[in-house]
Design a protein around this motif. Structure first.
Motif, short mmCIF file in Angstrom:
data_model
loop_
_atom_site.label_atom_id
_atom_site.label_comp_id
_atom_site.label_asym_id
_atom_site.label_seq_id
_atom_site.Cartn_x
_atom_site.Cartn_y
_atom_site.Cartn_z
N ALA A 165 0.78 -1.20 0.11
CA ALA A 165 -0.04 -0.08 -0.05
C ALA A 165 0.75 1.28 0.11
O ALA A 165 0.49 2.22 -0.75
CB ALA A 165 -0.82 0.16 1.24
N HIS A 166 1.75 1.24 0.79
CA HIS A 166 2.84 2.64 1.15
C HIS A 166 3.48 2.97 -0.42
O HIS A 166 4.02 4.03 -0.45
CB HIS A 166 3.50 2.57 2.20
N ARG A 167 3.56 2.14 -1.25
CA ARG A 167 4.25 2.37 -2.57
C ARG A 167 3.16 2.49 -3.77
O ARG A 167 3.76 2.97 -4.89
CB ARG A 167 5.07 1.16 -3.06
N ARG A 168 1.94 2.29 -3.58
CA ARG A 168 0.92 2.47 -4.66
C ARG A 168 0.70 3.78 -5.04
O ARG A 168 0.15 3.98 -6.39
CB ARG A 168 -0.29 1.55 -4.03
N GLY A 169 0.65 4.93 -4.17
CA GLY A 169 0.11 5.90 -4.63
C GLY A 169 0.65 6.47 -5.70
O GLY A 169 0.14 6.96 -6.98
N ARG A 170 1.94 6.48 -5.70
CA ARG A 170 3.12 7.14 -6.73
C ARG A 170 2.90 6.39 -8.22
O ARG A 170 2.74 6.70 -9.34
CB ARG A 170 4.30 7.53 -6.31
N VAL A 171 2.82 5.03 -7.68
CA VAL A 171 2.86 4.16 -8.92
C VAL A 171 1.38 4.15 -9.65
O VAL A 171 1.44 4.11 -10.94
CB VAL A 171 2.89 2.86 -8.39
N PHE A 172 0.45 4.19 -9.01
CA PHE A 172 -1.10 4.67 -9.64
C PHE A 172 -0.92 5.91 -10.50
O PHE A 172 -1.51 6.09 -11.42
CB PHE A 172 -2.03 4.52 -8.58
N ALA A 173 -0.10 6.92 -9.51
CA ALA A 173 -0.31 8.09 -10.60
C ALA A 173 0.49 8.30 -11.72
O ALA A 173 0.31 8.65 -12.69
CB ALA A 173 0.26 9.42 -9.49
N LEU A 214 2.87 15.24 -7.89
CA LEU A 214 3.49 15.74 -6.64
C LEU A 214 2.40 15.44 -5.64
O LEU A 214 2.82 14.99 -4.29
CB LEU A 214 3.29 17.19 -6.92
N ASN A 215 1.10 15.45 -5.84
CA ASN A 215 0.11 15.18 -4.68
C ASN A 215 0.35 13.47 -4.35
O ASN A 215 0.26 13.05 -3.19
CB ASN A 215 -1.38 15.08 -5.40
N SER A 216 0.64 12.57 -5.32
CA SER A 216 0.83 11.12 -4.99
C SER A 216 2.06 11.04 -4.36
O SER A 216 2.18 10.07 -3.19
CB SER A 216 0.61 10.35 -6.16
N ILE A 217 3.00 11.80 -4.48
CA ILE A 217 4.31 11.38 -3.60
C ILE A 217 4.01 11.95 -2.19
O ILE A 217 4.64 11.41 -1.31
CB ILE A 217 5.46 12.28 -4.27
N HIS A 218 3.51 13.08 -2.19
CA HIS A 218 3.01 13.37 -0.79
C HIS A 218 2.19 12.74 0.03
O HIS A 218 2.49 12.43 1.21
CB HIS A 218 2.51 14.85 -0.73
N ALA A 266 -9.27 22.50 -13.59
CA ALA A 266 -10.20 21.46 -13.79
C ALA A 266 -9.47 20.04 -14.15
O ALA A 266 -9.74 19.01 -13.50
CB ALA A 266 -11.40 21.44 -14.59
N ALA A 267 -8.69 20.21 -15.07
CA ALA A 267 -7.83 18.97 -15.79
C ALA A 267 -7.04 18.63 -14.56
O ALA A 267 -6.80 17.19 -14.29
CB ALA A 267 -7.21 19.33 -16.80
N ALA A 268 -6.41 19.65 -13.93
CA ALA A 268 -5.33 19.08 -12.81
C ALA A 268 -6.14 18.54 -11.53
O ALA A 268 -5.44 17.39 -11.09
CB ALA A 268 -4.57 20.37 -12.31
N GLY A 269 -7.31 19.24 -11.18
CA GLY A 269 -7.72 18.36 -10.20
C GLY A 269 -8.53 17.21 -10.38
O GLY A 269 -8.41 16.22 -9.56
N ALA A 270 -8.94 16.86 -11.71
CA ALA A 270 -9.83 15.72 -11.98
C ALA A 270 -8.65 14.60 -12.12
O ALA A 270 -8.95 13.69 -11.62
CB ALA A 270 -10.49 15.89 -13.16
N SER A 271 -7.48 14.66 -12.76
CA SER A 271 -6.58 13.90 -13.09
C SER A 271 -5.99 13.19 -11.63
O SER A 271 -5.86 12.17 -11.25
CB SER A 271 -5.30 14.18 -13.93
N THR A 272 -5.66 14.37 -10.59
CA THR A 272 -5.32 14.18 -9.42
C THR A 272 -6.11 13.38 -8.44
O THR A 272 -5.68 12.68 -7.52
CB THR A 272 -4.87 15.54 -8.65
N THR A 273 -7.34 13.64 -8.43
CA THR A 273 -8.45 13.03 -7.58
C THR A 273 -8.50 11.47 -8.17
O THR A 273 -8.62 10.69 -7.31
CB THR A 273 -9.78 13.63 -8.16
N GLN A 274 -8.52 11.35 -9.45
CA GLN A 274 -8.48 9.87 -9.82
C GLN A 274 -7.47 9.10 -9.29
O GLN A 274 -7.56 7.84 -9.19
CB GLN A 274 -8.55 9.83 -11.30
N ALA A 275 -6.16 9.59 -9.56
CA ALA A 275 -4.98 8.70 -9.07
C ALA A 275 -5.17 8.55 -7.43
O ALA A 275 -4.91 7.53 -6.98
CB ALA A 275 -3.75 9.71 -9.41
#
Length: 448
Positions: free
Chosen positions: A140-148, A301-305, A347-356
């Protein structure tokens, strides 16, 4: 393998190696898939006038993709779980490439509707299948940035695909007596067809079948993944128990709201830019690269954080609110290209970041067949928004002559989704290490 046997293996380096092996290839496959799914947004700018399609016809046809997708997604993902990723992902890619290329032959609304529906059937299971596949390789702790990294294929495909689609339509229009949009469908289907056959040679079904890893390296990866599973009692749900889990249906409802933002940007971005007064298709293609460039930076950046802190809910909820704000700014700036582009970039930045960020949530408490089915179910329910956003926006655009009312309505639903995300229980969706740390800190405060 004992702990002593693993000491001479650098785990971080091993997972970097896995990432370099898997993620760039899967990224390219998804970029090709997404381009074939949404290039209809560019085709609309010429196809509608060529064939006499209204916005209602276009919206319904674009949305029928999701009917096929929704109906076949859960069965597709459960088949992948049984037969393995290699054969099933290859089947998906080859079939959707053939159908996407056949879009060049459309002459009437019926053919448009049928092919869009079949494209959804062909592609069903690809995204949730890959997301499930990645949970077999990463804790789990490695999935965020990989999914992104994987989901960054959406904005990157749009950065490249927007100018490419605009250029093909303009420069090849009339070549051999065919319209530019027909050439676009035919040419952009080729990468998916080639990649489908490459999957059969390159992709491994599981960690254990990866010949490029030693037995010891395989054991380390499997131990890391299993350690996460042992921390959660919900990971081993059966498929039927998963269907009865209220968290699955809550996440499905949330993703329904989240995906509205994704698809209104994906399918209507060229039309919105054209509505501000930009006439050149190539210029529209270049302008679409701006919002998606913002999206790539924001989601990574959001997923790394999120991986660093282990917190997952707010890393999805806050970008969801940003998407809503971006749609409101876009609506307010419909008469001004600069203001509309600022809104579309938000909108594009928020939507893509939310999805990841969102896709780290179900994988936090699901494993095995429950993960395969659960991720597919959530994606299926969420993809009703694809049908809703394309059909409703098309109908309202014909009725009112503008997409403005649709932008405001979807912004409200995104705010609802953000509120629901913020209310998810932290102990269920945050990384196990963060939950354990917070419980330990709470226990320490209680003793004092």
């Amino acid at each position: 393998m004992t702990t002593a046997d693993q000491r001479d293996i650098d785990v971080d380096r091993l997972f970097r190696r896995v990432t370099l092996r898997l993620v760039p290839f899967l990224f390219i496959c998804y970029a090709a898939a997404y381009l074939d799914r949404v290039n209809v947004g560019f085709a609309k700018l010429q196809m509608s006038s060529d064939l006499g399609f209204s916005d209602t016809v276009y919206g319904l046809g674009a949305g029928l993709f999701f009917v096929g997708y929704i109906l076949f997604e859960v069965p597709s993902n459960t088949i992948l779980h049984r037969v393995g990723a290699k054969r099933w992902i290859a089947r998906i890619m080859i079939s959707w490439a053939i159908i996407s290329g056949a879009m060049a032959l459309v002459t009437n609304p019926t053919a448009f509707y049928v092919l869009r529906f079949l494209l959804g059937v062909a592609e069903a299971g690809f995204i949730p299948g890959i997301l499930y596949y990645l949970t077999l390789w990463y804790p789990a702790h490695r999935r965020g940035r990989v999914f992104a990294y994987f989901l960054a294929a959406i904005p990157v495909a749009s950065i490249v695909g927007g100018p490419l689609s605009g250029w093909i339509i303009e420069s090849m229009d009339g070549l051999l007596g065919h319209s530019g949009w027909r050439w676009m469908f035919a040419i952009e289907a080729l990468p998916s067809l080639v990649l489908g056959f490459v999957v059969l040679m390159f992709l491994d079904n599981s960690v254990k079948s990866a010949k490029w890893l030693t037995d010891r390296e395989q054991a380390v990866i499997l131990a890391e993944v299993e350690r996460d599973r042992e921390r959660s009692s919900t990971l081993h749900l059966s498929f039927m128990a998963m269907l009865r889990d209220p968290k699955i249906w809550l996440l499905s409802g949330i993703y329904l709201c989240v995906a509205l933002g994704i698809y209104i940007v994906s399918f209507w971005l060229p039309t919105i830019i054209a509505g501000t007064g930009v006439e050149s298709l190539f210029a529209i293609g270049l302008l679409t690269a701006i919002p998606y460039s913002c999206a790539v930076a924001a989601m990574i950046l959001n997923s790394i954080h999120a991986d660093r802190t282990g917190e997952r809910r707010l890393h999805a909820a806050i970008p969801c609110l940003v998407t809503a704000a971006g749609l409101v700014v876009t609506a307010l700036g419909m008469g001004n290209t600069v203001v509309a582009m600022i809104g579309l970039s938000l909108a594009a930045a928020g939507a893509s970041t939310t999805q990841a960020a969102f896709w780290t949530l179900p994988s936090a408490f699901l494993g095995g067949v429950a993960a395969a089915g659960g991720i597919a179910l959530i994606n299926s329910v969420g993809n009703f928004s694809g049908l809703l956003s394309t059909s409703l926006v098309g109908w309202l655009s014909d009725l009112t002559g503008s997409t403005i009312s649709s932008l405001y309505g979807i912004a409200v639903l995104l705010a609802v989704g953000a509120a629901l995300l913020a209310r998810l229980p932290a102990h269920v969706v945050d990384d196990p290490s963060r939950v354990a740390r917070l419980e330990k800190e709470k226990a320490g405060v209680g003793r004092r």
